[in-house]
Design a protein around this motif. Structure first.
Motif, PDB file in Angstrom:
ATOM      1  N   ILE A  28       0.861  -1.153  -0.040  1.00 46.87           N
ATOM      2  CA  ILE A  28       0.048   0.032   0.028  1.00 46.87           C
ATOM      3  C   ILE A  28       0.898   1.368  -0.069  1.00 46.87           C
ATOM      4  CG2 ILE A  28      -1.447   1.500   1.308  1.00 46.87           C
ATOM      5  CD1 ILE A  28      -2.975  -1.511   2.270  1.00 46.87           C
ATOM      6  N   TYR A  29       1.879   1.183   0.910  1.00 45.98           N
ATOM      7  CA  TYR A  29       2.813   2.242   0.770  1.00 45.98           C
ATOM      8  C   TYR A  29       3.326   2.653  -0.358  1.00 45.98           C
ATOM      9  CZ  TYR A  29       6.899   4.946   2.631  1.00 45.98           C
ATOM     10  OH  TYR A  29       7.671   6.348   2.802  1.00 45.98           O
ATOM     11  N   ASN A  30       3.958   1.552  -1.066  1.00 47.05           N
ATOM     12  CA  ASN A  30       4.626   1.695  -2.408  1.00 47.05           C
ATOM     13  C   ASN A  30       3.704   2.178  -3.546  1.00 47.05           C
ATOM     14  OD1 ASN A  30       7.096   1.099  -1.497  1.00 47.05           O
ATOM     15  ND2 ASN A  30       6.893  -0.889  -1.697  1.00 47.05           N
ATOM     16  N   LEU A  31       2.462   1.664  -3.327  1.00 44.55           N
ATOM     17  CA  LEU A  31       1.522   1.968  -4.456  1.00 44.55           C
ATOM     18  C   LEU A  31       0.810   3.430  -4.461  1.00 44.55           C
ATOM     19  CD1 LEU A  31      -0.934  -1.031  -4.509  1.00 44.55           C
ATOM     20  CD2 LEU A  31       0.653  -0.339  -6.233  1.00 44.55           C
ATOM     21  N   LEU A  36      -0.117  10.395  -3.230  1.00 46.55           N
ATOM     22  CA  LEU A  36      -0.168  11.092  -2.304  1.00 46.55           C
ATOM     23  C   LEU A  36       0.384  12.405  -2.136  1.00 46.55           C
ATOM     24  CD1 LEU A  36      -1.470   8.626   0.147  1.00 46.55           C
ATOM     25  CD2 LEU A  36      -3.096   9.871  -1.239  1.00 46.55           C
ATOM     26  N   TYR A  37       1.679  12.271  -2.219  1.00 45.58           N
ATOM     27  CA  TYR A  37       2.705  13.178  -1.945  1.00 45.58           C
ATOM     28  C   TYR A  37       2.407  14.364  -3.064  1.00 45.58           C
ATOM     29  CZ  TYR A  37       6.975  15.901  -2.446  1.00 45.58           C
ATOM     30  OH  TYR A  37       7.785  16.980  -2.469  1.00 45.58           O
ATOM     31  N   ASN A  38       2.180  13.957  -4.451  1.00 43.25           N
ATOM     32  CA  ASN A  38       2.094  14.900  -5.371  1.00 43.25           C
ATOM     33  C   ASN A  38       0.783  15.742  -5.071  1.00 43.25           C
ATOM     34  OD1 ASN A  38       4.310  14.126  -6.796  1.00 43.25           O
ATOM     35  ND2 ASN A  38       3.145  12.398  -8.084  1.00 43.25           N
ATOM     36  N   ALA A  39      -0.375  15.016  -4.592  1.00 39.35           N
ATOM     37  CA  ALA A  39      -1.778  15.511  -4.255  1.00 39.35           C
ATOM     38  C   ALA A  39      -1.365  16.578  -3.169  1.00 39.35           C
ATOM     39  CB  ALA A  39      -2.571  14.505  -3.980  1.00 39.35           C
ATOM     40  N   ALA A  40      -0.549  16.381  -2.160  1.00 43.64           N
ATOM     41  CA  ALA A  40      -0.203  17.356  -0.891  1.00 43.64           C
ATOM     42  C   ALA A  40       0.425  18.414  -1.581  1.00 43.64           C
ATOM     43  CB  ALA A  40       0.563  16.639   0.108  1.00 43.64           C
ATOM     44  N   TYR A  41       1.503  18.013  -2.491  1.00 43.47           N
ATOM     45  CA  TYR A  41       2.591  19.236  -3.221  1.00 43.47           C
ATOM     46  C   TYR A  41       1.950  19.856  -3.943  1.00 43.47           C
ATOM     47  CZ  TYR A  41       6.709  21.351  -4.777  1.00 43.47           C
ATOM     48  OH  TYR A  41       7.779  22.415  -4.868  1.00 43.47           O
ATOM     49  N   ILE A  53       3.679  15.140   5.957  1.00 43.06           N
ATOM     50  CA  ILE A  53       2.480  14.697   5.958  1.00 43.06           C
ATOM     51  C   ILE A  53       2.002  13.396   5.496  1.00 43.06           C
ATOM     52  CG2 ILE A  53       0.413  15.152   4.553  1.00 43.06           C
ATOM     53  CD1 ILE A  53       1.012  18.275   4.854  1.00 43.06           C
ATOM     54  N   ILE A  54       2.627  13.050   4.650  1.00 40.01           N
ATOM     55  CA  ILE A  54       2.439  11.536   3.900  1.00 40.01           C
ATOM     56  C   ILE A  54       2.910  10.435   4.952  1.00 40.01           C
ATOM     57  CG2 ILE A  54       2.898   9.948   1.941  1.00 40.01           C
ATOM     58  CD1 ILE A  54       1.094  12.701   1.616  1.00 40.01           C
ATOM     59  N   GLN A  55       3.985  10.797   5.403  1.00 41.48           N
ATOM     60  CA  GLN A  55       4.457   9.778   6.416  1.00 41.48           C
ATOM     61  C   GLN A  55       3.666   9.662   7.523  1.00 41.48           C
ATOM     62  OE1 GLN A  55       7.063   8.494   4.444  1.00 41.48           O
ATOM     63  NE2 GLN A  55       7.467   7.715   6.204  1.00 41.48           N
TER      64      GLN A  55
END
Length: 195
Positions: A28-31, A36-41, A53-55
């Protein structure tokens, strides 16, 4: 390399996660991590903060794995990202007490189902955006929803980058004020209910 996903496989992975399967959690983490990082950024162009945030989202996901009831895992994780980004935006040095309470009691999407609060925040933001002056609204949407940088916006709208930054600062401060107000109202209600 983009990892291809199958929504049925996602459900299987999340079911395994609920059972404490570390391999499923790793998958799940790798997928999801990059997405999610891109969505936050796009909403908060601060590399280290987005990584944090993602961590935190994945840490909460693991810690609360047995309590989760996810009908739409991807939507759930994206909601977690939106809440965490909004929480960061709503922070102010003057409101450290409120920000901490906001984080601990209300905004952590992995500590509650968050559906009511999500709807309230979404409505607040929709009304807020609608009430902005046209130019400021366009800049706000381009930056926070389309993920454009202030430089890209200034080129596209043919205005100075400083004007874009000033408009974003004004809009962000106003949104922070409204989110803090929402927090105060909800915390009063929660306090009244819990007595």
């Amino acid at each position: 390399m983009k990892i291809l996903r199958n929504s049925d496989d996602d459900y299987v992975l999340f079911d395994l996660l609920k059972q404490g399967d570390e391999v499923a959690f790793g998958k799940i983490y790798n997928l999801y991590w990059a997405e999610l990082y891109n969505a936050a950024y796009k909403r908060l162009p601060e590399k280290e903060k987005c990584q944090d945030i993602i961590q935190n989202i994945f840490t909460d996901l693991w810690n609360r794995k047995t309590e989760l009831d996810l009908e739409k895992p991807l939507a759930y994780l994206h909601t977690a990202v939106r809440f965490q980004v909004l929480k960061h935006i709503s922070r102010s040095p003057k409101n450290n007490f409120f920000a901490e309470s906001f984080e601990n009691e209300l905004i952590s999407p992995l500590q509650t189902d968050g559906k009511l609060l999500e709807r309230e925040v979404a409505e607040l933001i929709a009304f807020f955006i609608k009430a902005l002056p046209e130019k400021r609204r366009k800049i706000f949407l381009m930056h926070y929803f389309d993920g454009l940088s202030t430089a890209q916006i200034s080129i596209e709208l043919n205005i100075s980058q400083k004007t874009v930054q000033n408009q974003l600062t004004t809009a962000t401060h106003a949104l922070r004020f409204r989110l803090t107000h929402l927090f105060l109202v909800v915390s009063v209600v929660i306090t009244a209910i819990s007595k």
